[in-house]
Design an enzyme around this catalytic site. Structure first.
Site, PDB file in Angstrom:
ATOM      1  N   GLY A  48     -29.445 -23.141   1.961  1.00  0.00           N
ATOM      2  CA  GLY A  48     -30.472 -22.277   1.638  1.00  0.00           C
ATOM      3  C   GLY A  48     -30.008 -21.091   0.758  1.00  0.00           C
ATOM      4  O   GLY A  48     -29.382 -21.619  -0.555  1.00  0.00           O
ATOM      5  N   GLU A  49     -29.908 -20.069   0.892  1.00  0.00           N
ATOM      6  CA  GLU A  49     -29.430 -19.109   0.117  1.00  0.00           C
ATOM      7  C   GLU A  49     -28.636 -18.070   0.626  1.00  0.00           C
ATOM      8  O   GLU A  49     -28.954 -17.318   1.716  1.00  0.00           O
ATOM      9  CB  GLU A  49     -30.657 -18.505  -0.671  1.00  0.00           C
ATOM     10  CG  GLU A  49     -30.291 -17.096  -1.949  1.00  0.00           C
ATOM     11  CD  GLU A  49     -29.482 -17.804  -2.790  1.00  0.00           C
ATOM     12  OE1 GLU A  49     -29.922 -18.891  -3.385  1.00  0.00           O
ATOM     13  OE2 GLU A  49     -28.399 -16.922  -3.142  1.00  0.00           O
ATOM     14  N   SER A  50     -27.331 -18.033   0.460  1.00  0.00           N
ATOM     15  CA  SER A  50     -26.585 -17.400   1.440  1.00  0.00           C
ATOM     16  C   SER A  50     -26.707 -15.867   1.458  1.00  0.00           C
ATOM     17  O   SER A  50     -26.421 -15.363   2.490  1.00  0.00           O
ATOM     18  CB  SER A  50     -24.870 -17.671   0.984  1.00  0.00           C
ATOM     19  OG  SER A  50     -24.691 -17.327  -0.590  1.00  0.00           O
ATOM     20  N   CYS A  80     -23.291 -26.305   2.356  1.00  0.00           N
ATOM     21  CA  CYS A  80     -23.808 -25.571   1.257  1.00  0.00           C
ATOM     22  C   CYS A  80     -23.932 -23.938   1.407  1.00  0.00           C
ATOM     23  O   CYS A  80     -22.899 -23.417   1.594  1.00  0.00           O
ATOM     24  CB  CYS A  80     -25.151 -26.043   0.818  1.00  0.00           C
ATOM     25  SG  CYS A  80     -25.411 -25.799  -0.996  1.00  0.00           S
ATOM     26  N   ARG A 107     -19.579 -20.052  -5.905  1.00  0.00           N
ATOM     27  CA  ARG A 107     -21.015 -20.106  -5.492  1.00  0.00           C
ATOM     28  C   ARG A 107     -21.616 -20.857  -6.978  1.00  0.00           C
ATOM     29  O   ARG A 107     -21.004 -20.700  -8.044  1.00  0.00           O
ATOM     30  CB  ARG A 107     -21.931 -18.997  -5.467  1.00  0.00           C
ATOM     31  CG  ARG A 107     -21.425 -18.450  -3.982  1.00  0.00           C
ATOM     32  CD  ARG A 107     -22.562 -17.110  -3.988  1.00  0.00           C
ATOM     33  NE  ARG A 107     -23.926 -17.079  -3.853  1.00  0.00           N
ATOM     34  CZ  ARG A 107     -24.666 -16.545  -4.082  1.00  0.00           C
ATOM     35  NH1 ARG A 107     -24.445 -15.277  -4.449  1.00  0.00           N
ATOM     36  NH2 ARG A 107     -25.927 -16.900  -3.896  1.00  0.00           N
ATOM     37  N   ILE A 135     -27.443 -29.207  -4.418  1.00  0.00           N
ATOM     38  CA  ILE A 135     -28.420 -28.328  -4.997  1.00  0.00           C
ATOM     39  C   ILE A 135     -27.778 -26.989  -5.162  1.00  0.00           C
ATOM     40  O   ILE A 135     -27.562 -26.067  -4.168  1.00  0.00           O
ATOM     41  CB  ILE A 135     -29.806 -28.327  -3.876  1.00  0.00           C
ATOM     42  CG1 ILE A 135     -30.150 -29.728  -3.585  1.00  0.00           C
ATOM     43  CG2 ILE A 135     -30.808 -27.144  -4.561  1.00  0.00           C
ATOM     44  CD1 ILE A 135     -31.251 -29.763  -2.396  1.00  0.00           C
ATOM     45  N   ARG A 136     -27.818 -26.755  -6.463  1.00  0.00           N
ATOM     46  CA  ARG A 136     -26.928 -25.290  -6.765  1.00  0.00           C
ATOM     47  C   ARG A 136     -25.733 -25.088  -5.946  1.00  0.00           C
ATOM     48  O   ARG A 136     -25.596 -23.844  -5.132  1.00  0.00           O
ATOM     49  CB  ARG A 136     -28.237 -24.101  -6.439  1.00  0.00           C
ATOM     50  CG  ARG A 136     -29.197 -24.210  -7.694  1.00  0.00           C
ATOM     51  CD  ARG A 136     -30.307 -23.360  -7.435  1.00  0.00           C
ATOM     52  NE  ARG A 136     -29.961 -21.803  -6.818  1.00  0.00           N
ATOM     53  CZ  ARG A 136     -29.265 -20.915  -7.619  1.00  0.00           C
ATOM     54  NH1 ARG A 136     -29.057 -20.998  -9.181  1.00  0.00           N
ATOM     55  NH2 ARG A 136     -29.172 -19.683  -7.008  1.00  0.00           N
ATOM     56  N   HIS A 171     -25.777 -31.540   0.728  1.00  0.00           N
ATOM     57  CA  HIS A 171     -26.856 -31.285   1.954  1.00  0.00           C
ATOM     58  C   HIS A 171     -26.761 -32.794   2.743  1.00  0.00           C
ATOM     59  O   HIS A 171     -27.601 -33.726   2.399  1.00  0.00           O
ATOM     60  CB  HIS A 171     -28.185 -31.170   1.374  1.00  0.00           C
ATOM     61  CG  HIS A 171     -28.304 -29.831   1.019  1.00  0.00           C
ATOM     62  ND1 HIS A 171     -29.181 -28.892   1.843  1.00  0.00           N
ATOM     63  CD2 HIS A 171     -27.995 -29.090  -0.017  1.00  0.00           C
ATOM     64  CE1 HIS A 171     -29.123 -27.732   1.070  1.00  0.00           C
ATOM     65  NE2 HIS A 171     -28.577 -27.741   0.020  1.00  0.00           N
ATOM     66  N   GLU A 173     -28.141 -33.560   5.510  1.00  0.00           N
ATOM     67  CA  GLU A 173     -29.320 -33.798   6.253  1.00  0.00           C
ATOM     68  C   GLU A 173     -30.432 -34.211   5.391  1.00  0.00           C
ATOM     69  O   GLU A 173     -31.409 -34.643   6.046  1.00  0.00           O
ATOM     70  CB  GLU A 173     -29.692 -32.352   6.824  1.00  0.00           C
ATOM     71  CG  GLU A 173     -30.189 -31.299   6.201  1.00  0.00           C
ATOM     72  CD  GLU A 173     -29.385 -30.517   4.626  1.00  0.00           C
ATOM     73  OE1 GLU A 173     -28.317 -31.019   4.916  1.00  0.00           O
ATOM     74  OE2 GLU A 173     -30.030 -29.824   4.215  1.00  0.00           O
TER      75      GLU A 173
HETATM   76  N1  GLN Z   1     -26.667 -21.531  -4.171  1.00  0.00           N
HETATM   77  C1  GLN Z   1     -27.023 -21.070  -2.989  1.00  0.00           C
HETATM   78  C2  GLN Z   1     -25.986 -20.131  -2.591  1.00  0.00           C
HETATM   79  O1  GLN Z   1     -25.115 -19.388  -3.254  1.00  0.00           O
HETATM   80  C3  GLN Z   1     -26.528 -22.365  -1.981  1.00  0.00           C
HETATM   81  C4  GLN Z   1     -27.496 -23.430  -2.465  1.00  0.00           C
HETATM   82  C5  GLN Z   1     -27.804 -24.456  -1.236  1.00  0.00           C
HETATM   83  O2  GLN Z   1     -27.384 -24.131   0.040  1.00  0.00           O
HETATM   84  N2  GLN Z   1     -28.276 -25.576  -1.433  1.00  0.00           N
HETATM   85  O3  GLN Z   1     -26.137 -19.557  -1.279  1.00  0.00           O
END
Ligand code: GLN
Length: 193
Positions: A48-50, A80, A107, A135-136, A171, A173
């Protein structure tokens, strides 16, 4: 043995992990309150987004209960953003989040051209043809001495294990290949046995 695996349900790819855990024959619970940690045998912290996830962890009082969960020796799997949450060190940041797994992560480290991509990975003891969805994604820059490196992509560490802690950049999942989740389910079964 039947095990119950929690998926931290504050933000991110929660449903997909639940589906994957169930496909591996274990029971999955979405964890939205710290009290729920008492009923589970292992925990997945999703992607997700940490920074957002951390904000919600603070808001709902998860930080201390999660550290206690780790002290009990229960397995934790960070994918991630979840890996960033577990890490002891984050490049460019003074403080980690949970600071549990002895790795340094960076990151969004695959660069702008490669915001999101798939790559076939060889993951030690798990699969030699695993399609990782990035993903990122972060990567692991450095590991402590009792951390086992499980996979690399372009010379970067993208999966590792340290005893009860499992972490990966991608990911696992998001495809129908549940072997990485199955590995974690097995870790949880062993720890409960
Ligand atoms: N870029 C996100 C972060 O720094 C991680 C991306 C992801 O979980 N797909 O939290």
């Amino acid at each position: 043995m039947m095990v119950k695996i929690g998926v931290l349900g504050l933000q991110g790819a929660v449903r997909e992990h639940v589906r994957s855990v169930e496909a591996c024959g274990a029971e999955a619970v979405v964890v939205k309150k710290p009290e729920q940690l008492q009923e589970i045998d292992g925990l997945i912290i999703p992607g997700g987004e940490s920074t957002t996830m951390r904000r919600l962890m603070d808001k709902y009082g998860f930080m201390e209960p999660l550290k206690q969960f780790a002290v009990q020796g229960k397995p934790m799997f960070g994918t991630c953003a979840g890996l960033i949450i577990l890490a002891k060190r984050i490049v460019g940041y003074e403080e980690p989040h949970l600071g549990l797994m002895d790795v340094t992560v960076e990151r969004n480290s695959f660069g702008r051209q490669r915001e999101s991509f798939e790559a076939e990975l060889s993951i030690a003891g798990i699969a030699d043809d695993f399609v990782g969805v990035f993903i990122r994604a972060p990567h692991i820059v450095e590991v402590g001495e009792d951390v086992e490196i499980l996979a690399k992509h372009e010379d970067r560490i993208v999966a590792a294990r340290q005893g009860q802690f499992l972490g990966c950049s991608f990911h696992p999942e998001l495809t129908d290949d549940h072997r990485m989740t199955q590995y974690f389910v097995n870790m949880v079964r062993e720890s409960k046995a």
